[in-house]
Design an enzyme around this catalytic site. Structure first.
Site, PDB file in Angstrom:
ATOM      1  N   HIS A 185       0.722  -1.242   0.374  1.00  0.00           N
ATOM      2  CA  HIS A 185       0.201  -0.288   0.168  1.00  0.00           C
ATOM      3  C   HIS A 185       0.714   1.511  -0.249  1.00  0.00           C
ATOM      4  O   HIS A 185       2.278   1.357   0.362  1.00  0.00           O
ATOM      5  CB  HIS A 185      -0.475   0.244   1.405  1.00  0.00           C
ATOM      6  CG  HIS A 185      -1.766   0.912   0.832  1.00  0.00           C
ATOM      7  ND1 HIS A 185      -1.619   2.576   1.533  1.00  0.00           N
ATOM      8  CD2 HIS A 185      -3.410   0.970   1.050  1.00  0.00           C
ATOM      9  CE1 HIS A 185      -2.592   2.827   1.560  1.00  0.00           C
ATOM     10  NE2 HIS A 185      -3.853   1.961   0.909  1.00  0.00           N
ATOM     11  N   ASP A 225       2.938  -4.612   7.807  1.00  0.00           N
ATOM     12  CA  ASP A 225       2.452  -3.444   7.698  1.00  0.00           C
ATOM     13  C   ASP A 225       0.867  -5.151   7.958  1.00  0.00           C
ATOM     14  O   ASP A 225       0.429  -5.679   6.645  1.00  0.00           O
ATOM     15  CB  ASP A 225       2.027  -3.502   6.205  1.00  0.00           C
ATOM     16  CG  ASP A 225       0.542  -2.306   6.555  1.00  0.00           C
ATOM     17  OD1 ASP A 225      -0.271  -3.023   6.710  1.00  0.00           O
ATOM     18  OD2 ASP A 225       0.255  -2.179   4.720  1.00  0.00           O
ATOM     19  N   GLN A 244      -4.138  -5.460   6.685  1.00  0.00           N
ATOM     20  CA  GLN A 244      -5.651  -6.635   6.343  1.00  0.00           C
ATOM     21  C   GLN A 244      -4.959  -7.839   7.122  1.00  0.00           C
ATOM     22  O   GLN A 244      -5.834  -8.693   6.557  1.00  0.00           O
ATOM     23  CB  GLN A 244      -5.423  -6.775   4.842  1.00  0.00           C
ATOM     24  CG  GLN A 244      -5.452  -5.839   4.142  1.00  0.00           C
ATOM     25  CD  GLN A 244      -6.814  -4.736   4.174  1.00  0.00           C
ATOM     26  OE1 GLN A 244      -7.455  -5.113   4.291  1.00  0.00           O
ATOM     27  NE2 GLN A 244      -7.176  -3.476   3.784  1.00  0.00           N
ATOM     28  N   LYS A 278     -10.608  -0.871  10.565  1.00  0.00           N
ATOM     29  CA  LYS A 278     -10.656  -1.733   9.221  1.00  0.00           C
ATOM     30  C   LYS A 278     -11.153  -3.207  10.340  1.00  0.00           C
ATOM     31  O   LYS A 278     -11.246  -4.312   9.242  1.00  0.00           O
ATOM     32  CB  LYS A 278      -9.277  -2.202   8.412  1.00  0.00           C
ATOM     33  CG  LYS A 278      -9.081  -0.830   7.482  1.00  0.00           C
ATOM     34  CD  LYS A 278      -7.618  -1.518   6.640  1.00  0.00           C
ATOM     35  CE  LYS A 278      -7.122  -0.399   6.111  1.00  0.00           C
ATOM     36  NZ  LYS A 278      -7.905   0.077   4.870  1.00  0.00           N
ATOM     37  N   CYS A 336      -4.490   2.217  -3.627  1.00  0.00           N
ATOM     38  CA  CYS A 336      -3.532   2.923  -2.852  1.00  0.00           C
ATOM     39  C   CYS A 336      -1.848   1.774  -3.485  1.00  0.00           C
ATOM     40  O   CYS A 336      -1.358   1.873  -2.974  1.00  0.00           O
ATOM     41  CB  CYS A 336      -3.374   3.148  -2.199  1.00  0.00           C
ATOM     42  SG  CYS A 336      -4.829   4.395  -1.416  1.00  0.00           S
TER      43      CYS A 336
END
Ligand code: PLP
Length: 410
Positions: free
Chosen positions: A125, A202, A205, A228, A367
């Protein structure tokens, strides 16, 4: 084995799912961008604002103490949720983007210099690209990215070759927001550490869909956003190993992060985690994020993933019948992401026609422009599933996509 999710029952906890869009029942399939909030999360923010709003850490009065207790209790919930050893390794940030910038500006400035390499991947991202480019520009380092194979997996040969060059940092996404690819965080961390690189993951998700244990993964930094994971916007988390965080300089200065301030003698800083939390934090956001994580844990991470995989598999099966369908990222359905382009149609047009039928999907580059460049496409249509989506909604989405394609092809 965990109990299967009862999506129909869960929906009752999400008031927003009752609304209509363009005269049709809302089918919300944009969880990779942001998830909806259960009543428990909404109520936690309301409760704080109605009954015990006060600033944290600063007051001896009852409200401030109550707010501080709830705020710090939420930190402990995060610590346990991601398996951190100590709660002081959990830093509140404004979100994932903010957390990565913190690491880039604090750890990065101290450890990355002229001629160094920062290794990322082509599936990052922008939040895990641009802060590193900005740092590289400032200090004279450069950013390299591991290639992505056609199916959406990381190119292991390319990774090995790039790690062999001795990057200072390997920053990679646990689960891709565009491809749904689930990277083996533990194996990649081991590989990067063996090459001498510090590891930032990261996890935006990953945390909404699966169990994450940062100690088991062994990474140095792990980040995610609250919104999220069924929590509020404007709050996120940076996990860092205590030794690393302790050695890092604060990034932002101000109240809350100091030990003592003197014009003559300068400033000494607070200990962890407060030295990275300058200013008044997003108190209701942190409290409600703790509630969201407990709520999610109550569903059982195994059950969440099973449910979302079932939805993604059904969506893929239904969409496959559309002529000219090209799925972007086919390695896994574990993250509940289905990304695609359809020959002769533009993702934006499909997204608009789906919206007119009440179906909310995301279209565009998500993104992840380097990834779009990799596949030679302007963007994709992305459906991303959450715990309260049903098979019936998947069927509605597939039927609406078939209809949209028919309309566009005349
Ligand atoms: N990383 C990934 C993989 C994401 O999907 C996102 C948001 O879509 C981000 C980082 C940035 O998150 P935020 O905008 O909450 O900071």
């Amino acid at each position: 084995m965990s109990k299967a999710l009862d999506a129909a029952a869960l929906r009752l906890q999400f008031p927003i799912l009752n609304r209509e869009v363009n005269g049709k029942p809302l089918v919300y399939l944009d969880h990779a961008a942001s998830s909806q909030k259960p009543i428990a999360v909404i109520e936690a923010q309301r409760e704080y604002l109605m009954h015990y709003h006060a600033n944290v850490h600063r007051g001896v009065h009852a409200l401030s103490q109550q707010a501080t207790d709830a705020f710090e209790n939420a930190r402990t919930i995060v610590q346990h949720h991601i398996g951190a050893e100590e709660s002081c390794e959990t830093i509140w940030t404004g979100g994932a983007t903010d957390a990565i910038n913190l690491v880039a500006q604090s750890w990065g400035r101290a450890h990355i210099g002229a001629g160094d390499t920062i290794l990322i991947t082509k599936m990052e991202h922008h939040a895990n690209i641009v802060p590193w480019q900005m740092l590289a520009e400032e200090v004279g380092a450069h950013v390299e990215a591991v290639e992505v194979l056609e199916n959406g997996a990381l190119d292991e040969e390319d990774l090995a070759a790039k790690l062999a060059k001795g990057p200072r940092l390997f920053a990679f996404v646990h689960v891709s927001n565009t491809l749904g690819t689930v990277n083996d965080a533990k194996a990649l961390t081991e590989q990067a550490h063996a090459a001498g690189a510090t590891v930032l993951i990261d996890g935006c998700q990953a945390v909404p869909h699966m169990d994450v244990d940062v100690q088991d993964v062994g990474c140095d930094f792990y980040i995610f956003s609250g919104h999220k994971v069924y929590g509020p916007t404007g709050i996120g988390v940076l996990y860092g190993k205590r030794m690393l965080l302790e050695a890092m300089r604060p990034w932002r200065g101000g109240g809350e992060m100091i030990d003592a301030v003197s014009i003559e003698n300068g400033t000494t800083y607070a200990g962890l985690p407060h030295k990275f939390e300058a200013g008044t934090p997003h108190i209701s956001g942190a409290i409600a994020l703790g509630v969201a994580l407990n709520w999610l844990k109550g569903l059982g991470a195994g059950a969440v993933m099973d449910h979302e995989m079932m939805l993604a598999a059904q969506a893929r099966k239904g969409l496959s019948s559309i002529e000219g369908m090209r799925f972007i990222g086919t390695t896994s359905e574990a993250a509940g992401v289905v990304s695609f382009v359809i020959e002769g149609t533009h993702p934006y047009d499909i997204g608009t026609l789906l919206d007119s039928q009440g179906v909310a999907v995301r279209t565009g580059h998500h993104c992840t422009q380097p990834l779009m460049e990799r596949y030679g496409i302007p963007g994709t249509v992305r459906a991303s599933f959450g715990v309260y989506n049903t098979l019936q909604e998947v069927d509605t989405f597939v039927a609406a996509t078939v209809k949209a394609v028919r309309m566009l092809r005349g």
